[in-house]
Design an enzyme around this catalytic site. Structure first.
Site, PDB file in Angstrom:
ATOM      1  N   GLY A  32       0.821  -1.200   0.000  1.00 51.10           N
ATOM      2  CA  GLY A  32       0.000   0.000   0.000  1.00 51.10           C
ATOM      3  C   GLY A  32       0.857   1.253   0.000  1.00 51.10           C
ATOM      4  N   SER A  33       0.321   2.337  -0.541  1.00 51.86           N
ATOM      5  CA  SER A  33       1.019   3.622  -0.478  1.00 51.86           C
ATOM      6  C   SER A  33       0.780   4.259   0.887  1.00 51.86           C
ATOM      7  CB  SER A  33       0.526   4.544  -1.597  1.00 51.86           C
ATOM      8  OG  SER A  33       0.929   4.028  -2.843  1.00 51.86           O
ATOM      9  N   GLY A  34       1.490   5.354   1.145  1.00 49.96           N
ATOM     10  CA  GLY A  34       1.361   6.047   2.419  1.00 49.96           C
ATOM     11  C   GLY A  34       2.488   5.720   3.381  1.00 49.96           C
ATOM     12  N   HIS A  35       3.418   4.854   2.940  1.00 51.02           N
ATOM     13  CA  HIS A  35       4.543   4.461   3.787  1.00 51.02           C
ATOM     14  C   HIS A  35       5.860   5.047   3.274  1.00 51.02           C
ATOM     15  CE1 HIS A  35       1.742   1.780   5.656  1.00 51.02           C
ATOM     16  NE2 HIS A  35       1.570   1.069   4.567  1.00 51.02           N
ATOM     17  N   LYS A  64       5.520  -7.933   2.697  1.00 49.37           N
ATOM     18  CA  LYS A  64       5.207  -7.705   4.114  1.00 49.37           C
ATOM     19  C   LYS A  64       3.978  -8.540   4.454  1.00 49.37           C
ATOM     20  CE  LYS A  64       4.889  -3.165   4.341  1.00 49.37           C
ATOM     21  NZ  LYS A  64       4.693  -2.987   2.887  1.00 49.37           N
ATOM     22  N   ASP A 121      -1.573  -8.390   0.662  1.00 48.26           N
ATOM     23  CA  ASP A 121      -0.280  -8.398  -0.030  1.00 48.26           C
ATOM     24  C   ASP A 121       0.146  -9.827  -0.368  1.00 48.26           C
ATOM     25  OD1 ASP A 121      -0.353  -5.697   0.574  1.00 48.26           O
ATOM     26  OD2 ASP A 121       1.704  -5.588   1.284  1.00 48.26           O
ATOM     27  N   HIS A 173      -0.673   0.877   9.821  1.00 46.62           N
ATOM     28  CA  HIS A 173      -1.954   1.330   9.276  1.00 46.62           C
ATOM     29  C   HIS A 173      -2.883   1.745  10.413  1.00 46.62           C
ATOM     30  CE1 HIS A 173      -0.252  -1.873   6.731  1.00 46.62           C
ATOM     31  NE2 HIS A 173      -0.455  -0.983   5.793  1.00 46.62           N
TER      32      HIS A 173
END
Lengths: 331, 331
Positions: free
Chosen positions: B52-55, B103, B108, B217
């Protein structure tokens, strides 16, 4: 106030001790709040900078091969005293002397210049460059004339490379001044930050309010306005920068700087918009640096710095550097 | 919600376009939301990760020489679909095959494994390593078994160096698995973060409340507690890590990771405390990395990851790397 600290009055000392603990090439000069290279080469010009804490990685993060010889830390958002600056000179300078890179705040200028006088009495040769890259306001809360902000890091990188390759003090000063003269910056902020010793925000902004041109200590900018899109932010910041210096047809290096609390996702969105604006206006961006380079604790916001390059600056910008916060392999 | 973005639904695409615009060595594969090295060497094992994005800087910030061949981005905090992962394999893998670093989140794992099946049908040789470094909780909101968090970056660095020096797929997989098996992490959070498409925080914490063991998250951790000093935070996080794996008398690499909204000043204070705790418990920290490596947008908080080193891991950790977010000169 939610911060991962111990006692608010010890944050600077504990941060510097942490820096020394984790970076084997750096040394913390206790009592003076100075970080130096462990083995400075005193045959070369010593490059020294510093200022109030709370702007990390500035300035200790730029100490190392190819950049600073030492960084002097004041308390949070407070100028370091002359004896600290003098200690940095004593610890790193030799016969080639020292160049001091000073951001244009009255306290910094006074204290660094006083340290130069004290150093002269001890036989040290020194010179200085005052950086005034922020185009937002002509005078500000803590400065007569323009403020020095993130564009200062370009001075560290390029003057540091010149010093590293053995250039003499006057040559290092000349190129540092040329970088300062050819750099313009401007920022915007969305939230205040909390000084550890104060425990509450220094100012407030409404839920949908931002401030254009705000300084890195929360000093007032040009206007408070409603939240804007990234594209508009890029237009406004780049617009003011390009009005102030003629970059048309010129190569440029661009720093997209986060103020501490802004996610890298947003900085890259801004970077894409800045790239578009600069190219539309005939600028040729050759190098980009995106991240947190000169922060205001956890403030949300960003600044853009644009350096008008010449061949020597470009060569020195690309020269090897090995510091905690700026690494360059060399081309 | 104050973010410097344009339309919330475009943040990932615009971020990836920004990354491509400013990093000349990287390419953005539009439509698949993949960042690859511009000229991947297909004779070598391709190392692919994502999520996911945001990391950010995870994962695109680790693409480059000596680390990842490609990073696959999902929407914010959402797994990338199998076709995106497959596209990354197609764009970077050759006869030596591809290793996927995943991860441990159910989405995922499912999507990366499905992509491996699809890639196998096209004749690609693939292998995978699932990282489960977070010792906080045995199962979590989005995972069966432990979550994968910032320690994953050690896998990228070491497996990337092995791939770069031309090791075969099975050898790269073996060392990647060994790094995953010898890494433990744990984090804490002080504030929530705001997903651009949602516009408000996903959970709340009281004014003096923190959460120990929270996921990247915002998944629940071990306990909500009152604000603690940096020393106590270091004791708690390191304590759980050292309970879980025997590091006594061993060399270690330590990652002090900011979650996006925590000033570097605080991370260095934590680093100093972590160093003290580890040495008191007989661990020999040989390498430290301090900064924002795997974030949760603008969340305030940090995590600590500790890798129990052996000689090969140490050599590969120090091998040259040139990516936006991790640069290593080589020793």
């Amino acid at each position: 106030m939610k911060k991962i600290i111990n006692e608010p009055e010890n944050v600077v000392k504990e941060m510097l001790a942490g820096i020394e603990a984790v970076h084997p090439g750096l040394r913390y000069l206790r009592g003076y709040e100075v970080i130096t290279r462990k083995d400075p080469d005193r045959r070369k010009v010593a490059l020294i900078s510093g200022g109030g804490s709370g702007h990390e990685p500035a300035h200790a993060g730029y100490v190392g091969r190819g950049m600073l010889s030492a960084a002097v830390a004041g308390n949070v958002f407070a100028s370091p005293s002359p004896d600290r600056v003098l200690a940095a000179i004593r610890e790193t300078a030799g016969e080639s002397g020292a160049l001091l890179v000073i951001k244009n705040y009255s306290g910094d200028v006074m204290n660094f210049e006083m340290a130069m006088e004290l150093a002269a009495m001890e036989g040290f040769k020194t010179a200085s460059v005052i950086v005034k890259d922020d185009v937002a306001v002509p005078d500000s809360t803590f400065s007569t004339g323009r403020r020095g902000i993130a564009g200062t890091v370009f001075v560290h990188k390029i003057a540091g490379a010149a010093a590293e390759e053995g250039q003499a003090l006057e040559a290092v000063r000349t190129i540092a001044q040329r970088v300062a003269d050819n750099t313009r910056s401007m920022g915007m902020a969305m939230t205040p930050c909390v000084l550890p010793a104060v425990g509450k925000p220094g100012f407030t902004l409404g839920a949908d309010e931002i401030e254009i041109g705000m300084g890195i200590h929360g000093e007032p900018g040009i206007e408070k306005t409603s939240l804007k899109k990234a594209g508009e932010v890029a237009e406004t910041l780049c617009g003011r920068i390009l009005e102030d210096l003629d970059y048309a047809g010129r190569e440029a290096a661009v720093l997209i700087n986060g103020l501490g609390g802004t996610p890298l996702m947003e900085l890259y969105i801004v970077a894409g918009e800045v790239d578009r604006v600069l190219r539309e206006r005939g600028v040729d961006p050759q190098r980009y640096y995106v991240g947190n380079f000169m922060t205001s604790l956890e403030m949300a916001g960003c600044s853009v710095s644009v350096l008008r390059l010449d061949d020597e600056m470009k060569r020195l910008l690309d020269a090897p550097a090995d510091t905690p916060a700026w690494k360059e392999f060399g081309l």
